[in-house]
Design an enzyme around this catalytic site. Structure first.
Site, PDB file in Angstrom:
ATOM      1  N   GLY A  52       0.843  -1.117   0.075  1.00 54.88           N
ATOM      2  CA  GLY A  52       0.119  -0.070   0.118  1.00 54.88           C
ATOM      3  C   GLY A  52       1.065   1.239  -0.101  1.00 54.88           C
ATOM      4  O   GLY A  52       1.625   1.258  -0.695  1.00 54.88           O
ATOM      5  N   GLU A  53       0.676   2.133   1.036  1.00 51.46           N
ATOM      6  CA  GLU A  53       1.662   3.171   1.236  1.00 51.46           C
ATOM      7  C   GLU A  53       1.846   3.219   2.463  1.00 51.46           C
ATOM      8  O   GLU A  53       0.957   3.655   3.358  1.00 51.46           O
ATOM      9  CB  GLU A  53       0.963   4.498   0.709  1.00 51.46           C
ATOM     10  CG  GLU A  53       1.604   5.710   0.945  1.00 51.46           C
ATOM     11  CD  GLU A  53       2.735   5.928   0.421  1.00 51.46           C
ATOM     12  OE1 GLU A  53       3.220   5.391  -0.774  1.00 51.46           O
ATOM     13  OE2 GLU A  53       3.531   6.248   1.052  1.00 51.46           O
ATOM     14  N   SER A  54       3.314   2.983   2.558  1.00 52.61           N
ATOM     15  CA  SER A  54       3.894   3.013   3.943  1.00 52.61           C
ATOM     16  C   SER A  54       3.759   4.172   4.848  1.00 52.61           C
ATOM     17  O   SER A  54       3.429   4.154   6.231  1.00 52.61           O
ATOM     18  CB  SER A  54       5.456   2.544   3.915  1.00 52.61           C
ATOM     19  OG  SER A  54       6.064   3.667   3.139  1.00 52.61           O
ATOM     20  N   CYS A  84       6.320  -5.222   0.455  1.00 56.87           N
ATOM     21  CA  CYS A  84       6.341  -3.941  -0.297  1.00 56.87           C
ATOM     22  C   CYS A  84       6.219  -2.659   0.730  1.00 56.87           C
ATOM     23  O   CYS A  84       7.057  -2.811   1.566  1.00 56.87           O
ATOM     24  CB  CYS A  84       5.314  -3.726  -1.430  1.00 56.87           C
ATOM     25  SG  CYS A  84       5.874  -2.380  -2.563  1.00 56.87           S
ATOM     26  N   ARG A 113      12.746   3.510   0.176  1.00 53.01           N
ATOM     27  CA  ARG A 113      11.467   3.801  -0.498  1.00 53.01           C
ATOM     28  C   ARG A 113      11.434   3.915  -2.286  1.00 53.01           C
ATOM     29  O   ARG A 113      12.182   4.683  -2.361  1.00 53.01           O
ATOM     30  CB  ARG A 113      10.649   4.716  -0.032  1.00 53.01           C
ATOM     31  CG  ARG A 113       9.474   4.204   0.933  1.00 53.01           C
ATOM     32  CD  ARG A 113       9.076   5.535   1.691  1.00 53.01           C
ATOM     33  NE  ARG A 113       7.520   5.750   1.165  1.00 53.01           N
ATOM     34  CZ  ARG A 113       7.351   7.155   0.557  1.00 53.01           C
ATOM     35  NH1 ARG A 113       8.296   8.044   0.664  1.00 53.01           N
ATOM     36  NH2 ARG A 113       6.214   7.344   0.065  1.00 53.01           N
ATOM     37  N   ILE A 142       5.644  -2.964  -7.574  1.00 52.11           N
ATOM     38  CA  ILE A 142       4.791  -1.859  -7.874  1.00 52.11           C
ATOM     39  C   ILE A 142       5.507  -0.755  -6.911  1.00 52.11           C
ATOM     40  O   ILE A 142       5.178  -0.721  -5.488  1.00 52.11           O
ATOM     41  CB  ILE A 142       3.411  -2.035  -7.425  1.00 52.11           C
ATOM     42  CG1 ILE A 142       2.955  -3.248  -8.041  1.00 52.11           C
ATOM     43  CG2 ILE A 142       2.518  -0.824  -7.685  1.00 52.11           C
ATOM     44  CD1 ILE A 142       1.630  -3.975  -7.580  1.00 52.11           C
ATOM     45  N   ARG A 143       5.958   0.100  -7.485  1.00 54.93           N
ATOM     46  CA  ARG A 143       6.703   1.338  -6.741  1.00 54.93           C
ATOM     47  C   ARG A 143       7.375   0.853  -5.585  1.00 54.93           C
ATOM     48  O   ARG A 143       7.168   1.247  -4.381  1.00 54.93           O
ATOM     49  CB  ARG A 143       5.309   2.603  -6.414  1.00 54.93           C
ATOM     50  CG  ARG A 143       5.200   3.221  -7.479  1.00 54.93           C
ATOM     51  CD  ARG A 143       3.963   4.033  -6.995  1.00 54.93           C
ATOM     52  NE  ARG A 143       4.398   5.262  -6.217  1.00 54.93           N
ATOM     53  CZ  ARG A 143       5.196   6.271  -6.054  1.00 54.93           C
ATOM     54  NH1 ARG A 143       5.757   6.197  -7.343  1.00 54.93           N
ATOM     55  NH2 ARG A 143       5.304   7.123  -5.270  1.00 54.93           N
ATOM     56  N   HIS A 179       5.035  -8.326  -4.370  1.00 47.99           N
ATOM     57  CA  HIS A 179       3.615  -8.648  -4.095  1.00 47.99           C
ATOM     58  C   HIS A 179       3.309 -10.130  -4.452  1.00 47.99           C
ATOM     59  O   HIS A 179       2.387 -10.222  -5.495  1.00 47.99           O
ATOM     60  CB  HIS A 179       2.654  -7.831  -4.634  1.00 47.99           C
ATOM     61  CG  HIS A 179       2.819  -6.400  -4.134  1.00 47.99           C
ATOM     62  ND1 HIS A 179       1.985  -6.046  -3.192  1.00 47.99           N
ATOM     63  CD2 HIS A 179       3.333  -5.447  -4.738  1.00 47.99           C
ATOM     64  CE1 HIS A 179       1.967  -4.581  -2.933  1.00 47.99           C
ATOM     65  NE2 HIS A 179       3.125  -4.206  -3.909  1.00 47.99           N
ATOM     66  N   GLU A 181       1.103 -11.812  -3.210  1.00 48.60           N
ATOM     67  CA  GLU A 181      -0.568 -12.020  -3.120  1.00 48.60           C
ATOM     68  C   GLU A 181      -1.199 -11.541  -4.311  1.00 48.60           C
ATOM     69  O   GLU A 181      -2.481 -11.943  -4.432  1.00 48.60           O
ATOM     70  CB  GLU A 181      -0.934 -11.003  -1.582  1.00 48.60           C
ATOM     71  CG  GLU A 181      -0.875  -9.677  -1.880  1.00 48.60           C
ATOM     72  CD  GLU A 181       0.499  -9.081  -1.680  1.00 48.60           C
ATOM     73  OE1 GLU A 181       1.616  -9.635  -1.706  1.00 48.60           O
ATOM     74  OE2 GLU A 181       0.674  -7.888  -1.656  1.00 48.60           O
TER      75      GLU A 181
HETATM   76  N1  GLN Z   1       5.732   3.108  -2.488  1.00 44.78           N
HETATM   77  C1  GLN Z   1       5.032   2.636  -1.476  1.00 44.78           C
HETATM   78  C2  GLN Z   1       5.470   3.183  -0.091  1.00 44.78           C
HETATM   79  O1  GLN Z   1       6.480   3.738  -0.067  1.00 44.78           O
HETATM   80  C3  GLN Z   1       5.029   0.993  -1.572  1.00 44.78           C
HETATM   81  C4  GLN Z   1       4.331   0.613  -2.850  1.00 44.78           C
HETATM   82  C5  GLN Z   1       3.636  -0.841  -2.308  1.00 44.78           C
HETATM   83  O2  GLN Z   1       3.352  -1.454  -1.496  1.00 44.78           O
HETATM   84  N2  GLN Z   1       3.244  -1.411  -3.694  1.00 44.78           N
HETATM   85  O3  GLN Z   1       4.867   2.693   0.853  1.00 44.78           O
END
Ligand code: GLN
Length: 201
Positions: A52-54, A84, A113, A142-143, A179, A181
Site C-alpha cells: 500500500g503506502e507505507s 512492499c 522507498r 509496484i513502486r 507482492h 499476493e
Molecule cells: N511506494 C510505496 C510506499 O512507499 C510502496 C508500494 C507498494 O506497497 N506497492 O509505501
C-alpha cells in the site's frame, strides 16, 4: 486453545491490499482476519503488513493507537510478514521516507522507498528463491522498495540479477519488496505460516 495446524493470522487493515492477503492465507488453511485495533492484534499468532503506502499506514497506525502494540508484539517475537510497504514498515532504517515517516522496525535492514524511481513504477521478473522449491517466483514490483543494506543475522532469500536484495528473513520476520499476493503465488505465505506454526509450538 490455539490449534497449530490452523493458525490465526491477522492482516493489518488500515490501508493497502488487505483482501488479497486474506484470500491467500485462507486458501492455505489459515484462520485469517483483519486487524485494526490492539484487542484484535492480541488474538493473532502472526501478522501480515500489506502493500500500500507505507507513510499512510504509518500515520494511521499512530492515529489508531496501533504503533506501540505492534512494536511490542514484534519485540515479543510475533511472526510478521511485510510485503512492499509492509517491508518498509518492518525496516529498522529507511531512506527516502516522507518527512517524519516512522517504521515499526524490528528487521535489521535499511530499505529505500520507491527505489526504482518514477520511470519504472512497476515491473515483473522471475526470481530464484532457494528456500522455496522450483519453479522461480514470478514477482510483481509496484513502486517497490529495495533492501540496501542488511545486518549480519539477516537471511537474503532473493536478489535481482544485479545482486540487489528483494526478500529477507530474520528470526520471526519476513519481508518481500514485491507482492506474491497479487499473482496467485502462495509459497511465501506458506513459508510464513510455517514460521507462525513454529512459533505457536
Ligand atoms: N511506494 C510505496 C510506499 O512507499 C510502496 C508500494 C507498494 O506497497 N506497492 O509505501
Amino acid at each position: 486453545m490455539v490449534t497449530t495446524d490452523r493458525p490465526r493470522v491477522g492482516v493489518l487493515a488500515l490501508q493497502g491490499d488487505v483482501r488479497e492477503h486474506l484470500r491467500v492465507l485462507t486458501d492455505l488453511g489459515a484462520d485469517a482476519t483483519t486487524v485494526r485495533r490492539p484487542e484484535e492484534l492480541a488474538t493473532v499468532d502472526g501478522l501480515v503488513l500489506p502493500g500500500g503506502e507505507s507513510s499512510v499506514i504509518d500515520k494511521l497506525s499512530r492515529a489508531f493507537g496501533m504503533r506501540e502494540p505492534i512494536r511490542e508484539a514484534i519485540a515479543g517475537g510475533l511472526p510478521v510478514y511485510g510485503t512492499c510497504a509492509g517491508l518498509i514498515l518492518l525496516a529498522d532504517r529507511i531512506t527516502d521516507g516522507i518527512e517524519g515517516q516512522q517504521t515499526f522496525g524490528g528487521l535489521d535492514v535499511t530499505v529505500r522507498r520507491n527505489a526504482f524511481g518514477s520511470q519504472v513504477d512497476s515491473f515483473e521478473v522471475d526470481l530464484d528463491v532457494p528456500v522455496l522449491d522450483d519453479p522461480p517466483v514470478h514477482a510483481v514490483f509496484i513502486r517497490a522498495p529495495l533492501v540496501e543494506e542488511a545486518g549480519d543475522g539477516v537471511e537474503r532469500l532473493a536478489s535481482l540479477d544485479d545482486g540487489r536484495i528483494v526478500a529477507v528473513r530474520h528470526g520471526a520476520l519476513l519481508g518481500t519488496a514485491f507482492h506474491p499476493e497479487v499473482t496467485g503465488e502462495h509459497r511465501f505465505h506458506a513459508l510464513f505460516l510455517d514460521m507462525v506454526r513454529e512459533r505457536v509450538r
